[in-house]
Design a protein around this motif. Structure first.
Motif, PDB file in Angstrom:
ATOM      1  N   CYS A  59       0.849  -1.188   0.000  1.00 20.68           N
ATOM      2  CA  CYS A  59       0.000   0.000   0.000  1.00 20.68           C
ATOM      3  C   CYS A  59       0.888   1.242   0.000  1.00 20.68           C
ATOM      4  O   CYS A  59       0.558   2.271  -0.597  1.00 20.68           O
ATOM      5  N   LEU A  63       0.546   4.398  -2.482  1.00 21.12           N
ATOM      6  CA  LEU A  63       0.464   5.805  -2.059  1.00 21.12           C
ATOM      7  C   LEU A  63       1.551   6.635  -2.743  1.00 21.12           C
ATOM      8  O   LEU A  63       1.319   7.773  -3.148  1.00 21.12           O
ATOM      9  N   THR A  84      -2.353   7.975  12.013  1.00 19.34           N
ATOM     10  CA  THR A  84      -2.315   7.039  10.888  1.00 19.34           C
ATOM     11  C   THR A  84      -0.945   6.399  10.816  1.00 19.34           C
ATOM     12  O   THR A  84      -0.027   6.741  11.565  1.00 19.34           O
ATOM     13  N   VAL A 130      -8.057   8.623   5.720  1.00 22.88           N
ATOM     14  CA  VAL A 130      -7.679   7.243   6.089  1.00 22.88           C
ATOM     15  C   VAL A 130      -8.910   6.589   6.702  1.00 22.88           C
ATOM     16  O   VAL A 130      -9.446   7.097   7.691  1.00 22.88           O
ATOM     17  N   SER A 180      -4.079  -2.377   0.968  1.00 22.35           N
ATOM     18  CA  SER A 180      -2.943  -3.194   1.422  1.00 22.35           C
ATOM     19  C   SER A 180      -3.313  -4.660   1.549  1.00 22.35           C
ATOM     20  O   SER A 180      -4.421  -5.002   1.979  1.00 22.35           O
ATOM     21  N   LYS A 185      -3.490  -7.426   7.315  1.00 20.84           N
ATOM     22  CA  LYS A 185      -4.732  -6.886   6.803  1.00 20.84           C
ATOM     23  C   LYS A 185      -5.743  -8.025   6.536  1.00 20.84           C
ATOM     24  O   LYS A 185      -5.476  -9.168   6.856  1.00 20.84           O
ATOM     25  N   GLU A 191       3.521  -9.227   1.862  1.00 24.77           N
ATOM     26  CA  GLU A 191       3.513  -7.820   1.505  1.00 24.77           C
ATOM     27  C   GLU A 191       2.648  -7.733   0.253  1.00 24.77           C
ATOM     28  O   GLU A 191       2.566  -8.677  -0.527  1.00 24.77           O
TER      29      GLU A 191
HETATM   30  C1  LIG Z   1      -1.097  -1.038   6.734  1.00 17.45           C
HETATM   31  C2  LIG Z   1      -1.306   0.373   6.390  1.00 17.45           C
HETATM   32  C3  LIG Z   1      -0.543   1.021   5.407  1.00 17.45           C
HETATM   33  C4  LIG Z   1       0.644   0.402   4.745  1.00 17.45           C
HETATM   34  O1  LIG Z   1       0.411  -0.791   4.085  1.00 17.45           O
HETATM   35  P1  LIG Z   1       1.650  -1.608   3.475  1.00 17.45           P
HETATM   36  O2  LIG Z   1       0.976  -2.525   2.500  1.00 17.45           O
HETATM   37  O3  LIG Z   1       2.302  -2.309   4.614  1.00 17.45           O
HETATM   38  O4  LIG Z   1       2.554  -0.642   2.810  1.00 17.45           O
HETATM   39  C5  LIG Z   1      -0.863   2.330   5.077  1.00 17.45           C
HETATM   40  N1  LIG Z   1      -1.866   2.976   5.688  1.00 17.45           N
HETATM   41  C6  LIG Z   1      -2.614   2.392   6.645  1.00 17.45           C
HETATM   42  C7  LIG Z   1      -3.731   3.161   7.270  1.00 17.45           C
HETATM   43  C8  LIG Z   1      -2.350   1.077   7.031  1.00 17.45           C
HETATM   44  O5  LIG Z   1      -3.088   0.509   8.001  1.00 17.45           O
END
Ligand SMILES: *Cc1c(COP(=O)(O)O)cnc(C)c1O
Length: 386
Positions: A59, A63, A84, A130, A180, A185, A191
């Motif tokens: 994620c 971004l 966040t 977020v 993500s 998650k 990843e």
């Molecule tokens: C987990 C998370 C991310 C990052 O995700 P990755 O896939 O580990 O880079 C970004 N923002 C929020 C709110 C998250 O919970």
């Protein structure tokens, strides 16, 4: 027999993950953008109603791509909550932007949309809501603000995969959404992540940025006869092995979400009496939102009570955790000029959130054990009326 510990999270497989990985190996396609990547992307597009989904290696990467696509440049400003994960801010700081933090709402812990407009100035380029714990931000208000001020909306929907707001999937409401598949998650590939694109004008450039700044995607589709360097970019695509694992998870998405919601509902029902007796708060789900059971948290009375409950649970080998250190209080946030006291709701809630075990494989007797020990802790705490 000693009871095994109950982790906060445990990565899981639901069925065909290893089978699909071996298929990718047998088919001899390990680099990115093979058939499993395409299958995942089509699934995300049709399931979530987005114009284009592009798998990324995280994620965070999605971004970063969104920041490039929004043409964020040195001197620009971006609005985001301080409560966040670091990537929400870092992706924009990497482009030279200043992140202007805004406080959160006390009920959902999402960005307080009523404070966004006051943070806008002529340098503001984007808003990054977020969706905390898979509960939607007030996107109608946020999108109206973005239209009034001509701002790009990039949803950080990392935790919100499969959740909806007024019937629309989170990640499909802004110009872009980032999700993500990290092992903590809902749907996982170790990843992993994806950029969801709702503004069709951004699609072609997104493919280029993801492929090291080349027009390789057009080349593979036979639209150009050579591929070459046409823009800035990096390598944001995951290997087919990751996509193969992920596709098995997406196919089982209904089962996974139902299981998480059942765990969430059991905590809610069983812990609810503590709201009355000890003034503990549970997650609040507004009527406009259907959440995805991403997280179960308690909002305790104060930081000291949280530390004591963590220690109480640790003695039973139950692992409960908290997050986030508000970004404005982090060493980097202080360097950016923020100070304690800047965002009082963020600071108060960040000191009181406790996340308890919530993952696909959590067995119901283990969950009951967690509930029992939380109840036992509060039996020893003075009662406090709400
Ligand atoms: C987990 C998370 C991310 C990052 O995700 P990755 O896939 O580990 O880079 C970004 N923002 C929020 C709110 C998250 O919970």
């Amino acid at each position: 027999m000693t009871r095994p510990s109950i982790p906060f999270n445990r990565p899981f497989v639901v069925g065909k993950e290893l089978h699909y990985i071996s298929q990718a190996v047998v088919e001899g396609r390990l680099a990115g953008d093979g058939r499993f990547t395409r299958q995942c992307q089509s699934w995300l597009e049709s399931q979530f109603g987005v114009k284009k989904a592009l798998l990324t290696h995280s994620c965070t990467a999605a971004l970063e791509m969104a920041a490039i696509l929004a043409d964020i440049s040195p001197g620009d400003e971006v609005i985001a909550p301080s409560y966040t994960f670091v990537s929400t801010a870092n992706a924009f700081v990497l482009r030279g932007a200043h992140v202007r933090f805004v406080d959160i709402r006390a009920d959902t812990l999402n960005i307080d949309e009523s404070q966004i407009e006051a943070a806008i100035n002529p340098r503001t380029r984007a808003i990054v809501p977020v969706h905390y714990a898979g509960v939607g931000c007030e996107m109608q208000t946020i999108n109206a603000i973005s239209q009034r001020h001509d701002l790009v909306v990039i949803e950080d929907a990392a935790q919100a995969v499969g959740a909806t707001y007024h019937g629309h999937y989170l990640g499909s409401l802004g110009h872009m959404g980032a999700i993500s598949f990290h092992e903590t998650k809902n749907f996982i590939s170790g990843e992993g992540g994806a950029l969801l694109i709702n503004d069709p004008q951004l699609i072609e450039r997104a493919e280029i940025i993801r492929e090291k700044g080349t027009n390789r995607s057009r080349f593979f589709r036979g639209e150009v006869d050579k591929y070459t360097w046409v823009d800035i970019g990096s390598s944001y695509l995951p290997s087919e092995l990751i996509a193969a694992f992920l596709y098995a998870q997406l196919e089982a998405s209904t089962t996974i979400t139902a299981k998480r919601l059942a765990i969430f509902d059991r905590y809610m029902t069983r812990l609810e009496p503590l709201q009355e007796s000890h003034n503990i708060r549970m997650p609040y789900i507004p009527d406009h939102s259907v959440h995805n059971g991403h997280m179960f948290y308690l909002l305790l009375n104060d930081e000291d009570q949280r530390s004591r409950l963590i220690r109480h649970l640790a003695r039973q080998k139950i692992h409960a955790v908290f997050h986030y250190v508000p970004l404005h209080l982090s060493p980097m946030g202080r360097k950016l000029g923020y100070n304690p006291g800047d965002f009082p709701v963020t600071e108060s809630l960040a000191a009181r959130v406790l996340r308890i075990p919530c993952f696909f494989d959590l067995k119901s007797d283990d969950q009951d054990f967690v509930i029992e020990h939380i109840a036992a802790f509060f039996a020893g705490e003075p009662e406090r009326d709400a």
